[in-house]
Scaffold this motif. Structure first.
Motif, PDB file in Angstrom:
ATOM      1  N   ASP A  13      18.959 -43.700 -50.649  1.00 53.60           N
ATOM      2  CA  ASP A  13      18.568 -43.464 -49.261  1.00 53.60           C
ATOM      3  C   ASP A  13      18.399 -44.783 -48.520  1.00 53.60           C
ATOM      4  N   GLY A  14      18.381 -44.679 -47.214  1.00 55.35           N
ATOM      5  CA  GLY A  14      18.251 -45.888 -46.410  1.00 55.35           C
ATOM      6  C   GLY A  14      18.440 -45.606 -44.938  1.00 55.35           C
ATOM      7  N   CYS A  15      18.379 -46.694 -44.166  1.00 58.68           N
ATOM      8  CA  CYS A  15      18.551 -46.591 -42.712  1.00 58.68           C
ATOM      9  C   CYS A  15      20.034 -46.654 -42.342  1.00 58.68           C
ATOM     10  N   PHE A  16      20.766 -47.517 -43.025  1.00 61.72           N
ATOM     11  CA  PHE A  16      22.191 -47.716 -42.768  1.00 61.72           C
ATOM     12  C   PHE A  16      22.438 -47.967 -41.283  1.00 61.72           C
ATOM     13  N   ASP A  17      21.639 -48.877 -40.747  1.00 59.51           N
ATOM     14  CA  ASP A  17      21.764 -49.233 -39.336  1.00 59.51           C
ATOM     15  C   ASP A  17      22.869 -50.268 -39.198  1.00 59.51           C
ATOM     16  N   MET A  19      25.932 -49.950 -40.095  1.00 59.14           N
ATOM     17  CA  MET A  19      26.522 -49.883 -41.441  1.00 59.14           C
ATOM     18  C   MET A  19      27.524 -51.023 -41.688  1.00 59.14           C
ATOM     19  N   HIS A  20      27.242 -51.814 -42.719  1.00 64.42           N
ATOM     20  CA  HIS A  20      28.092 -52.969 -43.023  1.00 64.42           C
ATOM     21  C   HIS A  20      28.538 -52.919 -44.483  1.00 64.42           C
ATOM     22  N   TYR A  21      29.326 -53.910 -44.885  1.00 65.56           N
ATOM     23  CA  TYR A  21      29.892 -53.850 -46.241  1.00 65.56           C
ATOM     24  C   TYR A  21      28.831 -54.095 -47.311  1.00 65.56           C
ATOM     25  N   GLY A  22      27.645 -54.616 -46.926  1.00 64.39           N
ATOM     26  CA  GLY A  22      26.532 -54.729 -47.883  1.00 64.39           C
ATOM     27  C   GLY A  22      26.040 -53.333 -48.264  1.00 64.39           C
ATOM     28  N   HIS A  23      25.890 -52.479 -47.245  1.00 59.50           N
ATOM     29  CA  HIS A  23      25.524 -51.085 -47.504  1.00 59.50           C
ATOM     30  C   HIS A  23      26.614 -50.411 -48.343  1.00 59.50           C
ATOM     31  N   ALA A  24      27.861 -50.609 -47.925  1.00 61.46           N
ATOM     32  CA  ALA A  24      28.982 -49.976 -48.634  1.00 61.46           C
ATOM     33  C   ALA A  24      29.023 -50.426 -50.098  1.00 61.46           C
ATOM     34  N   ASN A  50       8.060 -46.263 -39.594  1.00 57.29           N
ATOM     35  CA  ASN A  50       7.891 -47.091 -40.786  1.00 57.29           C
ATOM     36  C   ASN A  50       8.406 -48.524 -40.671  1.00 57.29           C
ATOM     37  N   LYS A  51       9.363 -48.741 -39.770  1.00 58.20           N
ATOM     38  CA  LYS A  51      10.022 -50.054 -39.745  1.00 58.20           C
ATOM     39  C   LYS A  51      10.194 -50.604 -38.340  1.00 58.20           C
ATOM     40  N   GLY A  52      10.558 -49.740 -37.400  1.00 53.22           N
ATOM     41  CA  GLY A  52      10.810 -50.175 -36.031  1.00 53.22           C
ATOM     42  C   GLY A  52      12.060 -49.510 -35.495  1.00 53.22           C
ATOM     43  N   VAL A  96      19.046 -44.874 -56.658  1.00 52.78           N
ATOM     44  CA  VAL A  96      19.499 -46.263 -56.772  1.00 52.78           C
ATOM     45  C   VAL A  96      19.150 -47.000 -55.487  1.00 52.78           C
ATOM     46  N   HIS A  97      18.683 -48.233 -55.647  1.00 61.74           N
ATOM     47  CA  HIS A  97      18.391 -49.077 -54.475  1.00 61.74           C
ATOM     48  C   HIS A  97      18.792 -50.511 -54.820  1.00 61.74           C
ATOM     49  N   GLY A  98      19.091 -51.314 -53.831  1.00 70.21           N
ATOM     50  CA  GLY A  98      19.406 -52.725 -54.037  1.00 70.21           C
ATOM     51  C   GLY A  98      18.207 -53.461 -54.636  1.00 70.21           C
ATOM     52  N   ASP A  99      18.482 -54.578 -55.307  1.00 67.33           N
ATOM     53  CA  ASP A  99      17.400 -55.288 -56.004  1.00 67.33           C
ATOM     54  C   ASP A  99      16.607 -56.204 -55.071  1.00 67.33           C
ATOM     55  N   ASP A 100      16.266 -55.647 -53.902  1.00 67.53           N
ATOM     56  CA  ASP A 100      15.398 -56.373 -52.975  1.00 67.53           C
ATOM     57  C   ASP A 100      14.060 -55.648 -52.926  1.00 67.53           C
ATOM     58  N   ILE A 101      13.120 -56.204 -52.161  1.00 66.89           N
ATOM     59  CA  ILE A 101      11.761 -55.629 -52.130  1.00 66.89           C
ATOM     60  C   ILE A 101      11.770 -54.234 -51.504  1.00 66.89           C
ATOM     61  N   LYS A 124      23.010 -54.437 -57.320  1.00 67.05           N
ATOM     62  CA  LYS A 124      22.884 -55.803 -56.778  1.00 67.05           C
ATOM     63  C   LYS A 124      23.031 -55.790 -55.256  1.00 67.05           C
ATOM     64  N   ARG A 125      22.064 -56.393 -54.595  1.00 64.85           N
ATOM     65  CA  ARG A 125      22.144 -56.515 -53.143  1.00 64.85           C
ATOM     66  C   ARG A 125      23.230 -57.534 -52.781  1.00 64.85           C
ATOM     67  N   THR A 126      23.952 -57.275 -51.700  1.00 66.23           N
ATOM     68  CA  THR A 126      25.015 -58.178 -51.261  1.00 66.23           C
ATOM     69  C   THR A 126      24.439 -59.298 -50.407  1.00 66.23           C
ATOM     70  N   GLN A 127      24.677 -60.509 -50.815  1.00 65.15           N
ATOM     71  CA  GLN A 127      24.155 -61.664 -50.069  1.00 65.15           C
ATOM     72  C   GLN A 127      25.007 -61.931 -48.827  1.00 65.15           C
ATOM     73  N   GLY A 128      24.375 -62.462 -47.805  1.00 70.37           N
ATOM     74  CA  GLY A 128      25.130 -62.946 -46.636  1.00 70.37           C
ATOM     75  C   GLY A 128      25.314 -61.945 -45.513  1.00 70.37           C
ATOM     76  N   VAL A 129      24.792 -60.736 -45.694  1.00 71.06           N
ATOM     77  CA  VAL A 129      24.902 -59.763 -44.605  1.00 71.06           C
ATOM     78  C   VAL A 129      23.690 -58.839 -44.596  1.00 71.06           C
ATOM     79  N   SER A 130      23.214 -58.548 -43.400  1.00 70.31           N
ATOM     80  CA  SER A 130      22.167 -57.542 -43.211  1.00 70.31           C
ATOM     81  C   SER A 130      22.227 -57.145 -41.746  1.00 70.31           C
ATOM     82  N   THR A 131      21.568 -56.061 -41.442  1.00 62.55           N
ATOM     83  CA  THR A 131      21.559 -55.603 -40.053  1.00 62.55           C
ATOM     84  C   THR A 131      20.941 -56.674 -39.159  1.00 62.55           C
ATOM     85  N   THR A 132      19.825 -57.238 -39.627  1.00 62.77           N
ATOM     86  CA  THR A 132      19.140 -58.276 -38.849  1.00 62.77           C
ATOM     87  C   THR A 132      20.061 -59.463 -38.611  1.00 62.77           C
TER      88      THR A 132
HETATM   89  N1  CTP Z   1      21.762 -53.125 -49.217  1.00 67.56           N
HETATM   90  C1  CTP Z   1      22.497 -54.000 -50.013  1.00 67.56           C
HETATM   91  N2  CTP Z   1      22.959 -55.179 -49.506  1.00 67.56           N
HETATM   92  C2  CTP Z   1      22.700 -55.513 -48.220  1.00 67.56           C
HETATM   93  C3  CTP Z   1      21.963 -54.651 -47.394  1.00 67.56           C
HETATM   94  C4  CTP Z   1      21.506 -53.454 -47.920  1.00 67.56           C
HETATM   95  O1  CTP Z   1      22.737 -53.710 -51.176  1.00 67.56           O
HETATM   96  N3  CTP Z   1      23.139 -56.675 -47.762  1.00 67.56           N
HETATM   97  C5  CTP Z   1      21.269 -51.869 -49.788  1.00 67.56           C
HETATM   98  C6  CTP Z   1      19.747 -51.738 -49.807  1.00 67.56           C
HETATM   99  O2  CTP Z   1      19.188 -52.419 -50.904  1.00 67.56           O
HETATM  100  C7  CTP Z   1      19.570 -50.244 -49.903  1.00 67.56           C
HETATM  101  C8  CTP Z   1      20.753 -49.694 -49.122  1.00 67.56           C
HETATM  102  O3  CTP Z   1      21.681 -50.766 -48.982  1.00 67.56           O
HETATM  103  O4  CTP Z   1      19.681 -49.813 -51.258  1.00 67.56           O
HETATM  104  C9  CTP Z   1      20.342 -49.153 -47.775  1.00 67.56           C
HETATM  105  O5  CTP Z   1      19.666 -50.181 -47.087  1.00 67.56           O
HETATM  106  P1  CTP Z   1      18.836 -49.906 -45.758  1.00 67.56           P
HETATM  107  O6  CTP Z   1      17.786 -48.927 -45.985  1.00 67.56           O
HETATM  108  O7  CTP Z   1      19.757 -49.591 -44.665  1.00 67.56           O
HETATM  109  O8  CTP Z   1      18.055 -51.194 -45.406  1.00 67.56           O
HETATM  110  P2  CTP Z   1      18.026 -52.702 -45.668  1.00 67.56           P
HETATM  111  O9  CTP Z   1      17.848 -53.023 -47.100  1.00 67.56           O
HETATM  112  O10 CTP Z   1      16.937 -53.161 -44.775  1.00 67.56           O
HETATM  113  O11 CTP Z   1      19.418 -53.215 -45.146  1.00 67.56           O
HETATM  114  P3  CTP Z   1      19.580 -54.236 -43.942  1.00 67.56           P
HETATM  115  O12 CTP Z   1      18.809 -55.465 -44.352  1.00 67.56           O
HETATM  116  O13 CTP Z   1      21.016 -54.500 -43.781  1.00 67.56           O
HETATM  117  O14 CTP Z   1      18.976 -53.564 -42.749  1.00 67.56           O
END
Ligand code: CTP
Length: 344
Positions: A13-17, A19-24, A50-52, A96-101, A124-132
């Motif tokens: 689950d997630g926000c997928f705001d 949506m980028h290749y890190g999410h994919a 919860n987030k904004g 399953v969730h990425g290995d971030d906090i 594994k979380r993808t480095q170098g891309v995020s919504t922010t």
């Molecule tokens: N995710 C990832 N790599 C990224 C960004 C997100 O693997 N660069 C993963 C997250 O760990 C999560 C899923 O994608 O398992 C959905 O993330 P989301 O809830 O949308 O939020 P964020 O982790 O906050 O993603 P972003 O920082 O891009 O907003």
């Protein structure tokens, strides 16, 4: 051994705001652990609490996740806290969730319950891309790019500034604005992981469509869906950074070629990508990869030199123009909405 086993159902689950290749890439890794991948997407209201606020509205975020080729089921309005009740309700074995906090600002962990029950796995979380980070790239853009782009649309030749091309090379140029704002290091391995493509079957109608596919959004998804519906096999040309910059000017593209290729490859309607396709639809494009049967017109019909990039497919009688007007209005609406939100 031929015995039927229960399919492994995985929850992400997630926000997928935006949506980028890190999410994919997270969804790709989750699908590799699953037979069926169920993706819960939070509503705008749930994220706001919860987030904004989000950039993209929930319908767009649901559509973006649904278009990802590794996703089997989308669950809209998924709760922000992943409980055992949620996993059981959707018959999921684990999440399953990425290995971030995964903890909120107040220290609570959205995944505590499923972690305690050993129904939590990491990818594994993808480095170098995020919504922010993508929003940051948009904010770095100069304000005048809209003006320049609209005048470019009217007359591509007279408003094209040759100095904008200075410092560009086919490789990563340090002086190019888009390469300094992207921190993504492309590898061939990642492209292979995202490809998983099939070749056209004999008799398949091959469709070609090309474009920038910068900040991949619902407008692009709808174009690719419609293009795929014109035939059986979709080949997508993605223009290189230099070409996009020459056409759009200013700080474009915001995502470099490799990032844009990954976004396109993650889309379920796409079968194959030409990496760095020429703006003009040439004989090579129409013959060298696969023999193209239909070319979907998806961009203005004038190159920076004023010529029609679709002249060849048009002469061959394989240019399909019907979708163009629809796409133009969808994309303009989206870009205007984003620009308004960020006061660009
Ligand atoms: N995710 C990832 N790599 C990224 C960004 C997100 O693997 N660069 C993963 C997250 O760990 C999560 C899923 O994608 O398992 C959905 O993330 P989301 O809830 O949308 O939020 P964020 O982790 O906050 O993603 P972003 O920082 O891009 O907003």
């Amino acid at each position: 051994d031929g015995k039927l086993r229960k399919p492994v159902v995985v929850w992400v689950d997630g926000c997928f705001d935006m949506m980028h290749y890190g999410h994919a890439n997270a969804l790709r890794q989750a699908k590799a652990m699953a037979d069926i991948l169920v993706v819960g997407v939070h509503s705008d209201a749930e994220i706001l609490v919860n987030k904004g606020p989000t950039v993209m509205k929930e319908q767009e975020r649901y559509a973006a996740v649904a278009a990802c080729k590794w996703v089997d089921v989308v669950v809209p309005d998924a709760p922000y806290f992943t409980t055992l009740h949620v996993l059981d309700k959707f018959h999921c074995d684990f999440c399953v969730h990425g290995d971030d906090i995964t903890t909120l600002a107040d220290g609570t962990d959205c995944y505590q319950e499923v972690k305690d029950a050993n129904r939590y796995r990491e990818c594994k979380r993808t480095q170098g891309v995020s919504t922010t980070e993508l929003v940051g790239r948009m904010l770095l853009m100069t304000k005048d790019h809209h003006k320049r782009r609209s005048s470019l649309a009217q007359s591509p030749i007279t408003h094209f500034k040759s100095e904008e091309l200075e410092g560009f090379s086919s490789g990563a140029s340090k002086s190019a604005p888009y390469t300094t704002i992207s921190h993504f290091l492309p590898t061939s391995r990642r492209i292979v992981q995202f490809s998983e493509g099939r070749e056209p079957m004999p008799g398949d109608k091959v469709v070609y469509v090309d474009g920038d596919f910068d900040l991949f959004h619902v407008g692009h998804i709808e174009l690719l869906r419609a293009a795929k519906a014109q035939g059986d096999y979709l080949l997508v040309g993605v223009h290189d950074d230099q070409t996009v910059n020459a056409i759009k000017g200013s700080n474009f593209p915001l995502m470099n070629l490799h990032e844009r290729v990954l976004s396109v490859l993650a889309c379920r309607f796409v079968d194959e990508v030409v990496i760095g396709a020429p703006f003009k639809v040439t004989k090579e494009v129409l013959e060298k990869v696969y023999k193209v049967d239909v070319v979907v017109v998806a961009k203005p019909e004038h190159d920076i030199d004023g010529a029609d990039p679709y002249a060849l497919p048009r002469a061959m009688g394989i240019a399909q123009r019907k979708l163009y007007e629809e796409r133009k209005s969808a994309c303009c609406a989206k870009e205007t909405q984003i620009a308004d939100e960020f006061d660009l």
